[in-house]
Write an enzyme that holds these catalytic residues in place. Structure first.
Site, PDB file in Angstrom:
ATOM      1  N   SER A   1       0.819  -1.216   0.000  1.00 44.56           N
ATOM      2  CA  SER A   1       0.000   0.000   0.000  1.00 44.56           C
ATOM      3  C   SER A   1       0.848   1.259   0.000  1.00 44.56           C
ATOM      4  O   SER A   1       1.671   1.456   0.888  1.00 44.56           O
ATOM      5  CB  SER A   1      -0.885   0.048   1.251  1.00 44.56           C
TER       6      SER A   1
ATOM      7  N   MET B   1      -2.224  -6.529   7.180  1.00 47.06           N
ATOM      8  CA  MET B   1      -3.324  -7.331   6.623  1.00 47.06           C
ATOM      9  C   MET B   1      -2.917  -8.069   5.345  1.00 47.06           C
ATOM     10  O   MET B   1      -3.768  -8.344   4.497  1.00 47.06           O
ATOM     11  CB  MET B   1      -4.523  -6.420   6.327  1.00 47.06           C
ATOM     12  N   SER B   2      -1.636  -8.369   5.206  1.00 48.98           N
ATOM     13  CA  SER B   2      -1.198  -9.011   3.957  1.00 48.98           C
ATOM     14  C   SER B   2       0.047  -9.859   4.202  1.00 48.98           C
ATOM     15  O   SER B   2       0.316 -10.272   5.330  1.00 48.98           O
ATOM     16  CB  SER B   2      -0.888  -7.939   2.913  1.00 48.98           C
TER      17      SER B   2
ATOM     18  N   HIS C   1      -6.474   5.447   6.953  1.00 46.16           N
ATOM     19  CA  HIS C   1      -5.778   5.002   5.741  1.00 46.16           C
ATOM     20  C   HIS C   1      -4.971   6.158   5.154  1.00 46.16           C
ATOM     21  O   HIS C   1      -3.921   5.951   4.547  1.00 46.16           O
ATOM     22  CB  HIS C   1      -6.792   4.460   4.724  1.00 46.16           C
TER      23      HIS C   1
ATOM     24  N   HIS D   1      -3.285   1.079  -5.076  1.00 48.01           N
ATOM     25  CA  HIS D   1      -2.823  -0.158  -5.713  1.00 48.01           C
ATOM     26  C   HIS D   1      -3.139  -0.105  -7.202  1.00 48.01           C
ATOM     27  O   HIS D   1      -4.291  -0.021  -7.597  1.00 48.01           O
ATOM     28  CB  HIS D   1      -3.522  -1.369  -5.106  1.00 48.01           C
TER      29      HIS D   1
ATOM     30  N   ALA E   1       2.644  -2.059   4.145  1.00 47.34           N
ATOM     31  CA  ALA E   1       2.483  -1.009   5.141  1.00 47.34           C
ATOM     32  C   ALA E   1       2.000  -1.695   6.414  1.00 47.34           C
ATOM     33  O   ALA E   1       1.199  -2.622   6.343  1.00 47.34           O
ATOM     34  CB  ALA E   1       1.451   0.004   4.667  1.00 47.34           C
TER      35      ALA E   1
ATOM     36  N   TYR F   1      -9.194  -9.052   2.750  1.00 47.84           N
ATOM     37  CA  TYR F   1     -10.313  -8.233   3.236  1.00 47.84           C
ATOM     38  C   TYR F   1     -11.189  -7.682   2.117  1.00 47.84           C
ATOM     39  O   TYR F   1     -12.306  -7.244   2.350  1.00 47.84           O
ATOM     40  CB  TYR F   1      -9.831  -7.088   4.151  1.00 47.84           C
ATOM     41  N   GLU F   2     -10.675  -7.682   0.893  1.00 47.97           N
ATOM     42  CA  GLU F   2     -11.486  -7.215  -0.233  1.00 47.97           C
ATOM     43  C   GLU F   2     -12.588  -8.212  -0.575  1.00 47.97           C
ATOM     44  O   GLU F   2     -13.482  -7.892  -1.358  1.00 47.97           O
ATOM     45  CB  GLU F   2     -10.599  -6.997  -1.470  1.00 47.97           C
TER      46      GLU F   2
ATOM     47  N   HIS G   1      -6.020  -8.304  -1.531  1.00 44.59           N
ATOM     48  CA  HIS G   1      -6.124  -8.513  -0.086  1.00 44.59           C
ATOM     49  C   HIS G   1      -7.313  -9.411   0.220  1.00 44.59           C
ATOM     50  O   HIS G   1      -8.349  -9.341  -0.445  1.00 44.59           O
ATOM     51  CB  HIS G   1      -6.310  -7.173   0.640  1.00 44.59           C
TER      52      HIS G   1
ATOM     53  N   ASN H   1       2.390   3.912  10.763  1.00 45.21           N
ATOM     54  CA  ASN H   1       1.702   4.505  11.922  1.00 45.21           C
ATOM     55  C   ASN H   1       2.009   3.662  13.144  1.00 45.21           C
ATOM     56  O   ASN H   1       2.418   2.516  13.013  1.00 45.21           O
ATOM     57  CB  ASN H   1       0.176   4.502  11.675  1.00 45.21           C
TER      58      ASN H   1
HETATM   59  N1  HPA Z   1      -2.956  -2.177  11.489  1.00 41.81           N
HETATM   60  C1  HPA Z   1      -3.172  -3.053  10.498  1.00 41.81           C
HETATM   61  N2  HPA Z   1      -2.759  -2.872   9.255  1.00 41.81           N
HETATM   62  C2  HPA Z   1      -2.067  -1.749   8.995  1.00 41.81           C
HETATM   63  C3  HPA Z   1      -1.803  -0.777   9.964  1.00 41.81           C
HETATM   64  C4  HPA Z   1      -2.272  -1.011  11.294  1.00 41.81           C
HETATM   65  O1  HPA Z   1      -2.076  -0.202  12.226  1.00 41.81           O
HETATM   66  N3  HPA Z   1      -1.108   0.218   9.358  1.00 41.81           N
HETATM   67  C5  HPA Z   1      -0.949  -0.149   8.066  1.00 41.81           C
HETATM   68  N4  HPA Z   1      -1.532  -1.333   7.832  1.00 41.81           N
END
Ligand code: HPA
Length: 273
Positions: A30, A211-212, A247, A61, A113, A85-86, A83, A235
């Site tokens: 990402s 998440m990947s 995001h 993406h 990320a 989650y998609e 992903h 973050n």
């Molecule tokens: N949590 C989950 N997935 C993420 C995060 C997070 O804080 N930051 C970027 N992808």
């Protein structure tokens, strides 16, 4: 159609579009797609033009495969990933990596990320993944095993190649960054974690959460491909900072470290052959 046939159909289409034989595969996470500009002499194939690839939805993406060179090394770069989650089936999430493996890559660099949990991590850090924890709730190898891909019970005791970890650490020092290694933990998402969940994940030994990556790493190892991983800490994880997660923060931080991320990959990829 059997999975193996679908993979080989995609491999055939890619070989017809670009004769280059890639040695190293790369997945751009990402907000990290900007590295694609570093691929020289690139042939770009939109995912929609490759048999059995799904269409990509998430912002940030692009959804294309680039075949070209980085520092003389023939590469196959997946700019954009699927992903879980998609709503994609996990088989579709890992399909591009399986295709790259059958295309002949010997090693794969996975990037993502992630949220920083470990107290030494700051937004903007590029963490070398030294191991992972799969809490996605599923395994991409579930179901009948096709021996043409790999063994039923593949070893996962060294998913992230120690030699590649050292290669990334050395490259980090060359660009003036301290090398940080850590454990990446994958959840299915798409909601970010609660502070209580992050406290739990810290207790489990996670340094970063995302998440990947984990399903792709498992499939690459299943197929005998050597794996490396880099998490861009975009973050601090929920509850570690007081700020709510967004995001936007993820893509802004990824954008801020873009030039270092690109320099790092330009040093690392030619050393992964
Ligand atoms: N949590 C989950 N997935 C993420 C995060 C997070 O804080 N930051 C970027 N992808």
């Amino acid at each position: 159609m059997e999975q193996h046939e679908r993979i080989m159909a995609a491999v055939g289409a890619i070989r017809r579009a670009a004769p280059l034989l890639p040695k190293v595969g790369v997945v751009l996470g990402s907000g990290l797609g900007g590295f694609a500009d570093s691929v020289t002499g690139a042939v770009a194939i939109p995912y929609g033009d490759i048999p059995h690839f799904k269409k990509v939805s998430v912002a940030g993406h692009a959804g294309r495969l680039l075949l070209g060179k980085v520092g003389g090394m023939p590469v196959a770069v997946l700019q954009g990933r699927y992903h879980y989650y998609e709503g994609h089936d996990i088989g579709d999430v890992v399909f591009p990596v399986r295709v790259l493996a059958k295309l002949g890559i010997a090693s794969l660099l996975l990037t993502n990320a992630a949220g920083g949990i470990g107290s030494e991590l700051r937004p903007g850090d590029l963490m070398i993944i030294r191991d992972h924890i799969n809490l996605m709730g599923l395994n991409p190898l579930r179901g009948r095993n096709d021996e043409r891909l790999g063994p039923r019970f593949p070893d996962m005791s060294a998913v992230y190649d120690p030699e590649f970890q050292d290669v990334i650490a050395a490259a980090q020092q060359e660009i003036g960054r301290t090398a940080i290694r850590g454990v990446y933990l994958a959840l299915s998402g798409p909601s970010y974690e609660t502070p209580a969940e992050i406290r739990m994940l810290a207790g489990l030994g996670a340094d970063a959460v995302g998440m990947s990556t984990v399903p792709e790493a498992i499939c690459a190892r299943h197929m005998g491909v050597r794996v490396a991983g880099i998490s861009c800490v975009t973050n601090l994880a929920a509850g570690i900072s007081k700020q709510p997660l967004s995001h936007q923060e993820v893509t802004e931080t990824a954008d801020r470290v873009k030039s270092d991320f690109i320099r790092l990959l330009e040093l690392v990829i030619p050393r992964m052959g």
